[in-house]
Design a protein around this motif. Structure first.
Motif, PDB file in Angstrom:
ATOM      1  N   TYR A 149       7.877 106.595 171.378  1.00  9.36           N
ATOM      2  CA  TYR A 149       8.563 106.292 170.113  1.00  9.36           C
ATOM      3  C   TYR A 149       9.602 107.368 169.797  1.00  9.36           C
ATOM      4  N   GLU A 150       9.210 108.613 169.905  1.00 11.09           N
ATOM      5  CA  GLU A 150      10.143 109.711 169.642  1.00 11.09           C
ATOM      6  C   GLU A 150      11.265 109.722 170.676  1.00 11.09           C
ATOM      7  N   TRP A 151      10.915 109.492 171.938  1.00  7.98           N
ATOM      8  CA  TRP A 151      11.883 109.576 173.026  1.00  7.98           C
ATOM      9  C   TRP A 151      12.994 108.531 172.891  1.00  7.98           C
ATOM     10  N   ILE A 152      12.629 107.315 172.485  1.00  9.32           N
ATOM     11  CA  ILE A 152      13.639 106.260 172.373  1.00  9.32           C
ATOM     12  C   ILE A 152      14.550 106.459 171.156  1.00  9.32           C
ATOM     13  N   GLY A 153      14.065 107.205 170.153  1.00  2.00           N
ATOM     14  CA  GLY A 153      14.866 107.445 168.964  1.00  2.00           C
ATOM     15  C   GLY A 153      14.300 106.842 167.700  1.00  2.00           C
ATOM     16  N   GLY A 154      12.995 106.504 167.736  1.00  2.00           N
ATOM     17  CA  GLY A 154      12.312 106.041 166.533  1.00  2.00           C
ATOM     18  C   GLY A 154      12.640 104.615 166.145  1.00  2.00           C
ATOM     19  N   ILE A 155      12.302 104.293 164.902  1.00  2.00           N
ATOM     20  CA  ILE A 155      12.439 102.922 164.413  1.00  2.00           C
ATOM     21  C   ILE A 155      13.896 102.474 164.380  1.00  2.00           C
ATOM     22  N   VAL A 184       3.078 100.626 169.149  1.00  2.00           N
ATOM     23  CA  VAL A 184       2.588 100.663 170.535  1.00  2.00           C
ATOM     24  C   VAL A 184       3.042 101.937 171.226  1.00  2.00           C
ATOM     25  N   PHE A 185       4.263 102.373 170.945  1.00  2.00           N
ATOM     26  CA  PHE A 185       4.836 103.539 171.626  1.00  2.00           C
ATOM     27  C   PHE A 185       4.508 104.868 170.958  1.00  2.00           C
ATOM     28  N   GLY A 186       3.560 104.853 170.023  1.00  2.00           N
ATOM     29  CA  GLY A 186       3.083 106.113 169.446  1.00  2.00           C
ATOM     30  C   GLY A 186       3.674 106.477 168.107  1.00  2.00           C
ATOM     31  N   GLY A 187       4.376 105.538 167.478  1.00  2.00           N
ATOM     32  CA  GLY A 187       4.949 105.782 166.161  1.00  2.00           C
ATOM     33  C   GLY A 187       3.995 105.388 165.050  1.00  2.00           C
ATOM     34  N   PRO A 188       4.500 105.362 163.832  1.00  2.00           N
ATOM     35  CA  PRO A 188       3.672 105.007 162.678  1.00  2.00           C
ATOM     36  C   PRO A 188       3.123 103.582 162.791  1.00  2.00           C
ATOM     37  N   PRO A 189       2.015 103.312 162.112  1.00  2.00           N
ATOM     38  CA  PRO A 189       1.388 101.983 162.197  1.00  2.00           C
ATOM     39  C   PRO A 189       2.065 100.944 161.305  1.00  2.00           C
ATOM     40  N   PHE A 190       3.391 100.841 161.434  1.00  2.86           N
ATOM     41  CA  PHE A 190       4.155  99.901 160.603  1.00  2.86           C
ATOM     42  C   PHE A 190       3.612  98.481 160.707  1.00  2.86           C
ATOM     43  N   TYR A 191       3.426  98.010 161.922  1.00  2.22           N
ATOM     44  CA  TYR A 191       3.045  96.611 162.126  1.00  2.22           C
ATOM     45  C   TYR A 191       1.627  96.340 161.620  1.00  2.22           C
ATOM     46  N   SER A 192       0.712  97.206 161.958  1.00  2.00           N
ATOM     47  CA  SER A 192      -0.673  97.002 161.525  1.00  2.00           C
ATOM     48  C   SER A 192      -0.785  96.990 160.006  1.00  2.00           C
TER      49      SER A 192
END
Length: 156
Positions: free
Chosen positions: A7-13, A55-63
């Motif tokens: 998540y961090e590597w791709i540049g976040g949300i 899924v990629f380790g970021g915040p649980p936005f979807y859940s």
């Protein structure tokens, strides 16, 4: 030094939102996938970005907003997705990813493709007649080239 999450590597949300918005614009125009997404909710690209973020380790936005992995599975029930559709979906997503000049390093690309292969195959399975939702299925968590937790090979 700690290893950043995918998540961090791709540049976040923000990066994931750009990716899914551009991708679903292409999907709408695609001869093979356009009909599948013809009634797509305008919020769908954002929901997919939130799912990928988690899924990629970021915040649980979807859940938090949509109910986690069981809800994602529900969206695929009885869609009758084919292997050809799955491959087209991946190709369009990867083309969009490349065109947006998101991280192109081999390690990240490997992790991304690994998840896309796994997740899209699961979507096809869950789209077939008789598929059921496991109400307590945890959200997948993906790392650098491998699944984590209960979705890892031999995971618990």
């Amino acid at each position: 030094m700690t290893t950043p999450s995918l998540y961090e590597w791709i540049g976040g949300i923000d990066a994931l939102s750009r990716l899914t918005e551009a991708f679903y614009q292409r999907v709408r125009l695609d001869d093979q996938l356009g009909p599948v997404f013809s009634r797509m909710d305008p919020e769908h690209p954002r929901h997919v970005a939130e799912f990928l973020a988690e899924v990629f380790g970021g915040p649980p936005f979807y859940s938090q907003a949509h109910g986690g992995h069981p809800e994602m599975v529900r969206h695929h029930l009885n869609r009758h997705l084919s292997e050809a559709m799955r491959r087209r979906w991946i190709n369009l997503l990867l083309d969009t990813y490349t065109d947006l000049a998101l991280p192109a390093d081999p390690e990240f690309a490997s992790a991304l493709v690994s998840y896309l292969e796994w997740g899209s195959r699961l979507a096809v399975i869950n789209s077939q007649p008789g598929a059921k939702v496991s109400e307590h299925a945890p959200m997948p968590q993906w790392g650098w080239g491998e699944a984590k937790g209960p979705y890892a090979p031999g995971g618990s």
